[in-house]
Every structure is written in C-alpha cells, then in structure tokens.
Design a protein around this motif. Structure first.
Motif, mmCIF file in Angstrom:
data_model
loop_
_atom_site.group_PDB
_atom_site.id
_atom_site.type_symbol
_atom_site.label_atom_id
_atom_site.label_comp_id
_atom_site.label_asym_id
_atom_site.label_seq_id
_atom_site.Cartn_x
_atom_site.Cartn_y
_atom_site.Cartn_z
ATOM 1 N N LEU A 261 -4.134 6.410 -1.908
ATOM 2 C CA LEU A 261 -3.493 5.197 -1.394
ATOM 3 C C LEU A 261 -3.590 4.132 -2.484
ATOM 4 C CD1 LEU A 261 -2.115 4.192 1.206
ATOM 5 C CD2 LEU A 261 -4.320 3.195 1.866
ATOM 6 N N ASP B 164 -2.970 0.440 -4.035
ATOM 7 C CA ASP B 164 -2.798 -0.969 -3.688
ATOM 8 C C ASP B 164 -2.094 -1.663 -4.852
ATOM 9 O OD1 ASP B 164 -2.933 -3.626 -3.039
ATOM 10 O OD2 ASP B 164 -5.016 -3.582 -2.371
ATOM 11 N N LEU C 283 0.857 -1.186 0.000
ATOM 12 C CA LEU C 283 0.000 0.000 0.000
ATOM 13 C C LEU C 283 0.894 1.238 0.000
ATOM 14 C CD1 LEU C 283 -2.729 -1.044 2.576
ATOM 15 C CD2 LEU C 283 -2.928 -0.998 0.079
ATOM 16 N N THR D 289 1.476 5.463 -0.834
ATOM 17 C CA THR D 289 0.831 6.771 -0.926
ATOM 18 C C THR D 289 1.332 7.493 -2.169
ATOM 19 O OG1 THR D 289 0.658 6.920 1.478
ATOM 20 C CG2 THR D 289 0.433 8.960 0.232
#
Length: 363
Positions: free
Chosen positions: A19, A21, A12, A14
């Motif tokens: 965010l 995945d 995960l 930033t």
C-alpha cells in the motif's frame, strides 16, 4: 443548479502487495501538502490555503493536494497561488497510472506587466485586421484547443471541471474565470478559432493561465488584443506567470514572491475590474481594440533609411580621415593616428550593424 465538482483523489494506492502513500512520497521530496476540507465552506478552505502559503519553504514553489474543488481554486487565486495539477510518475512501466493531483504553485519570480505603460507590439497590430475577438463565449472549445495544442499537460480534466464550474457561476466566486477567443474567417463563410486563452481576474489583476494558437501569428494578435482590453477596462497588472524571454519582449518585468503576495493582498478588498469588449459588444474586430492602444508610429521607413545612411557615411568619412592621418607625407606611422583609425573603423562597422538590427526588429 449543478453541484460543485468536488473530488478527492485517493492518495493510498495498491502496488502489488504493498500500500503506497503518495502523500508521504511527495512529502519526502519536500513538497508540502495542501489539505483543505472537501466542502463549500469558504472560510475553512481559505484557512487551509493560508496555512499552506505560510508553511511553503522559501526554496519550494510547488505543493500538492488530493482535493480538486472550485472553492480551493478560488482561494488559491485570491492569495496569489497558481492552480495546476501534477501527475504521479513512476519508473515502473507496469504501473503506468493516469492519476492527477491538484498542485498549488507559488512562483519565486513571475513576469508581470504594468498596464499603465502597455503598448501592443507593432507587428501584432499590423496583423490584427485578419481577426475578430470574443470573450467568454466557448470555454469548452478553448480548453479543447489548449489540450490539443499542448497535449494533456497540467490542464487535466479534473482541473478543467473546476474552471468550467467557476466560469458558469461567476457570482459564487471572487475569482472570475475568463476566456479570450480570436477568430479568423474560413472557407464557405465559416470561421476558425485561431488563438485563445483561459485566465482569471482578481480585483485589478489579471492572470494568464495558458493558451493555444492554430494559426501562425494569431497568438501575438491575441496577446496584443488582451493587453489593450485589460488596459481599457481598468486593470492595473497583467500577470504572465513564470519568467520567459518572450514575456520580457512584451514589456513584462520580474516580480518576486514577496512583492507578488503583497500585491495580491491589496486586491482582497479592491473593486473587481470587468473585462468587456468596447461598447459592450459581443464580438468586434481586433483592429478596433489594438489601433487605439498601438505604440506611437516609428519614423517613416524612408526617413529612417536616410538617417541610417547618413550615420554610415559619417562614420566612413571619419574612418577615411583617420586613414589620411595615419599616413603622413613621408609615410611615417603616427601611433595616436593608428588608434584613431582603429576606433573609426569600429564605429563604421557598428553603423552598418545598427542598420541591420533596425531592419531585423521591424521585420
């Protein structure tokens, strides 16, 4: 005792105010995820790898995992899954992350050599007198040479850490990590690492992972020496990984995925072959290894040259006879004789081409 280098990469990330995945992104591209526990529990790890192999789509070779672990590498190798790493790549130059994930790969096809019929290439055997060979003496130098030769590709630092740990603790793993070092004498009595590789053994199967050479021609010597050692030490199969033309030149044949998986299942309870130098030596001359395994000597150059010249002369005599038949006493053209003449000329040309090809192959 050093602790195993278990590492879980954060999937995960930033990006701006979002965010991301990474697992979801790759799953959308059809890459299945290997999700083993970050643990030393080999049964749980093995179950996760088995589940990954069973779920891998027929048209897919590569998966990914957030876990780097020597126990995951071991379980993959034992099951015929090649351990690699992949980088997270983005089209955004402002988000250039040097982030690597574990990447188990199960090839559709791979090149393998039946070691019962292996013979070192003659040109490699001729060069062997310049070098000596050691096994498992300096994994750091080997991996450094590989990274220097290939730049930082899939042999990333996290994967290197797993291989180093397994190499230092061979009794803890079914997979045996192997390094092969070929040396050449340098100035002032020093020596240089001319060629090397890292690989692994499971039962009677040895897999070459990757290698490097710093001296021209030393790579072929390293392959010749390794093949001869594997054969002498009782290994049955040498796995060269993905199919490439030069591997076929070494005598490798194509093995499909199902055949490969079956072969590796047969190794689960097989005795572990050990790669050692002749007589248990720590270092030996490469000629001591390849001379005993070299292919039977070809005909002497003079004899081979005489045979080629005789074939060429015979073809040209046939062409001359066809020419005489083509033109009879009253200069009429015989169609069948014209066909014979054309065939004879082709044969004469082929004789010359074959001689050139022989010279090229023996170069």
């Amino acid at each position: 005792m050093a602790r195993p280098p278990l590492t879980r990469v954060d999937a995960l990330l930033t990006y701006g105010d979002q965010l991301v995945d990474v697992a979801a992104l790759w799953a959308e591209e059809g890459m299945p995820m290997l999700d083993p526990p970050a643990t030393t529990n080999t049964q749980r790890v093995a179950a996760a790898v088995d589940a990954f192999v069973g779920a891998l789509p027929e048209g897919q070779e590569l998966g990914f995992s957030t876990v780097f672990s020597p126990y995951v590498v071991d379980a993959c190798c034992v099951r015929g899954v090649f351990p690699m790493s992949i980088a997270l790549e983005t089209a955004d130059p402002d988000w250039n992350l040097d982030l690597r994930f574990f990447a188990p790969r199960l090839h559709h096809e791979r090149h393998v050599i039946d070691l019962a019929s292996f013979r070192p290439l003659r040109h490699a055997a001729r060069r062997a007198s310049q070098y000596t060979v050691t096994l498992n003496t300096d994994i750091d130098a080997v991996l450094d040479a590989i990274v220097r030769h290939h730049t930082l590709n899939w042999m990333c630092p996290l994967l290197q850490a797993q291989l180093k740990y397994m190499h230092a603790h061979p009794k803890d793993f079914r997979t045996q990590i192997v390094t092969v070092e070929v040396w050449r004498e340098a100035a002032a009595g020093a020596r240089e690492l001319a060629a090397c590789e890292v690989g692994y053994a499971v039962g009677g199967v040895y897999t070459s992972m990757t290698g490097a050479r710093d001296v021209s021609g030393a790579g072929s010597v390293q392959l010749a020496v390794l093949g001869a050692l594997l054969k002498d030490c009782g290994f049955a199969v040498w796995d060269l990984g993905c199919t490439m033309d030069y591997k076929a030149g070494l005598g490798a044949v194509v093995c499909g995925r199902e055949g490969w998986l079956q072969l590796m299942r047969q190794q689960h309870n097989a005795a572990q072959a050990a790669l050692v130098l002749p007589g248990g030596a720590k270092e030996c001359a490469c000629t001591d290894v390849v001379d005993t395994a070299a292919a039977p000597a070809p005909p002497a150059p003079a004899a081979a040259g005489r045979a080629a010249k005789l074939a060429r002369k015979a073809a040209k005599r046939a062409a001359a006879a066809a020419w005489r038949s083509l033109h009879d006493s009253n200069d009429t053209l015989d169609p069948s004789a014209a066909s014979d003449y054309s065939s004879a000329c082709e044969a004469a040309t082929a004789a010359d081409d074959d001689e050139d090809l022989t010279e090229e192959l023996d170069a």
